[in-house]
Write a protein that holds these residues in place. Sequence first.
Motif: not given
Length: 427
Positions: A76-87, A132-143
């Motif tokens: 989900k982080l990769t395909t939906v949020d387009h998070a980086s490997a570090v995130q 939050g992990l499902g609905l959030g998308h910003g780095t701060g929200q995810l952490l």
Amino acid sequence: MTSVQEPPTSEETAADETTADETAVEEAAGAGSGRARGKDRLRAIAELPRPVKLGLATLFVMNAATYVAFPLLAVKLTTVDHASAVQIGTTLTVFLLAARLTPVVAGPLADRYDPRIVMAVGALARGIGFLGLGLGHGTGQLLVSAFLAGVGAIYEAPVSALLAAQPEPLRSRAFALENALLNAGVIGGPALAAALLAVGPRAPFVASGLLFVLLLLVVRGITMPGGGREPEAPQSVLRHFTHVLGHRWFVGFWLLMLPWWFLFTQLGVAVPLRSDALADTNWISVLYLANGVVGITSILFVKRLHDRYGARLMPALGYLLVAVGFGSVSLSQSPWWLLACVALYSVGETVILFSSQLILASFAGGSTRASFFGIYAGSWALGGSVGNYAGSRLAADPLSHTPWLLFGAVGLVAAVVAALTFSRREI
């Protein structure tokens, strides 16, 4: 608060329970009928006190709800949020550390105050976290969400303390049933997730969060030993720590289990990497399914071993099976061979997890049960963190034989140390 309704403790009742257990063993050993054995198992479950059955049911829901969402988190982080490997790596690390370090403090808090408060906070935190992990998308929200989801692990220590407070043979029955239900959650969670993905990639996380919130309605009905705080309870959380860490055999066991958590993490690191290289990504799901099924089907065999030989040599046997399972991976590059090795590893996993709970229960007593189980989680935090790092480095070439020979060697050394250590003390 109302205390746990424990079964009668008279000599006649104890004799009846012993006779029932001996009869069950005789029926299982003979040519005997499966129907009789099934009735005995159902009767053994029915004899568990209501709070224990309720606590076990919530553990199943919690594990299933976790596996509805967690296996999909990286995707989900990769395909939906387009998070980086570090995130992605940081999010997973925050979850792991929160899940394995907060119980170290929460266990003594559960002993000092009402355990149901700790359980309620754990369920609520994990529910909010997965939402939050499902609905959030910003780095701060995810952490923040990953931290809250990890904190939810504090739910487990009070329930383990509740099981440990039961007299034998109820205690071993309860832990055997716990092992089976946790494996059932590993199977049921991903199955539900597969259906929810038809709705959308966020749906499993929302469903997981809602299931955790619903647990809050159940926690209130679970009564704890001594009403949650026994008269002899130490007067501060710090004294709980000093009491537990002053237990020489517990500290030795804590250290002895570090290699196990190092090896345990390879099921999520080295095994998927090897599987993806030998077959495809879908084969990873097959391996996890096999792990859960073998865990459920082998627990009855493992409990019979415990009933016959006791718990003291079980960790050594578990380490040996895990060592042979992982070490044998190097003998073939067939995905089916990898499946067979994971199945053998899974039997060893069941042996270790079941026996470790009973050994911890033998150490824990009175007002410090949750403290023992909570502080024990620190072993998972340390061993698992080293396993995640070392496993990803060692398995960088997933077709290499070297990592699996090293994993096997770690298991063999741990088996020898466990046998030498616990052969000197009957648990």
